[in-house]
Design an enzyme around this catalytic site. Structure first.
Site, PDB file in Angstrom:
ATOM      1  NE  ARG A 123      -2.934  -0.495   3.000  1.00 54.22           N
ATOM      2  CZ  ARG A 123      -4.099  -1.060   3.522  1.00 54.22           C
ATOM      3  NH1 ARG A 123      -5.415  -1.049   3.382  1.00 54.22           N
ATOM      4  NH2 ARG A 123      -4.066  -1.522   5.101  1.00 54.22           N
TER       5      ARG A 123
ATOM      6  NE  ARG B 260     -18.184  -2.496   6.674  1.00 51.15           N
ATOM      7  CZ  ARG B 260     -17.193  -3.306   5.933  1.00 51.15           C
ATOM      8  NH1 ARG B 260     -16.354  -4.278   6.076  1.00 51.15           N
ATOM      9  NH2 ARG B 260     -16.824  -2.178   5.245  1.00 51.15           N
TER      10      ARG B 260
END
Ligand SMILES: [Zn+2]
Length: 213
Positions: free
Chosen positions: A88, A156
């Site tokens: 990442r 969520r």
């Protein structure tokens, strides 16, 4: 074949990774799944990860790297693997090259932020049976209520608009340099991640097949 799949949260990486891994017989390694697995086992590391993720931050390189190195030693990785959600940032990409060698191909799924925010902030899930909905694209028959079991749907924490925006900002700051990093190595392939999922899969598979001959 050893692949890396890059794309922001909600770009459809997981879906594409499943199709590609099945087509080429590669292990699908999602660092998100590795982390969730650790969380589910409620290990000391798992509890630490829960806290970091709920605050919308990214888990440290050391933690992810440790989980990944353990994973690639498993049997199903013999033919190769596809990394979904890792590396990442440039530090992770460098670390990956040092420990596992060069990757063969890096697929970058491009989707605009506005589309990602719409996709993610509209998601609702049933806390009882796990059924997923989307307020716009796949709404339940009765607003806010699960079709299957009548339970009140929830959002969520990861999907709350402000959290999504923050995650995208963090993502772009960290990830933009690795797109350049892999482009310079001439192993980057960019694909437009908006549109028919099957067509996107076919495009990626086509590219990998011509490369894999
Ligand atoms: Zn339900």
């Amino acid at each position: 074949m050893r692949l890396v799949l890059i794309g922001c949260p909600g770009a459809g990486k997981g879906t594409q990774a499943k199709v590609i891994s099945k087509h080429f017989g590669l292990a699908h390694i999602s660092t998100g799944d590795l982390l969730r697995n650790e969380i589910a086992q409620k290990t000391e590391l798992g509890l630490k990860i829960t806290h970091i993720m709920e605050s919308g931050k990214l888990v440290s390189d050391e933690i992810v790297s440790e989980l990944l190195m353990k994973r690639v030693k498993e049997d199903d990785c013999k033919n190769g693997y596809i990394l979904d959600g890792y590396p990442r940032n440039v530090a992770q990409a460098d670390n990956l090259e040092k420990t596992l060698g060069n990757m063969d191909k890096v697929i970058y799924i491009q989707v605009e932020d506005g589309i990602i925010i719409e996709r993610m902030s509209g998601r609702r899930g049933c806390p009882k049976c796990g059924q997923m909905y989307h307020e716009k694209y796949n709404p339940p028959k009765k607003a806010g209520i699960c079709n299957e079991c009548g339970t009140q749907l929830v959002q969520r924490k990861d999907d709350v608009e402000e959290t999504v925006k923050h995650r995208l900002e963090v993502y772009h700051n960290e990830t933009s340099p690795i797109i350049e990093y892999y482009d310079k190595k001439h192993i980057l392939y960019k694909v437009n991640g908006v549109g028919d999922i099957d067509k996107i899969s076919a495009e990626i598979i086509g590219v990998l097949e011509s490369f894999n001959k």
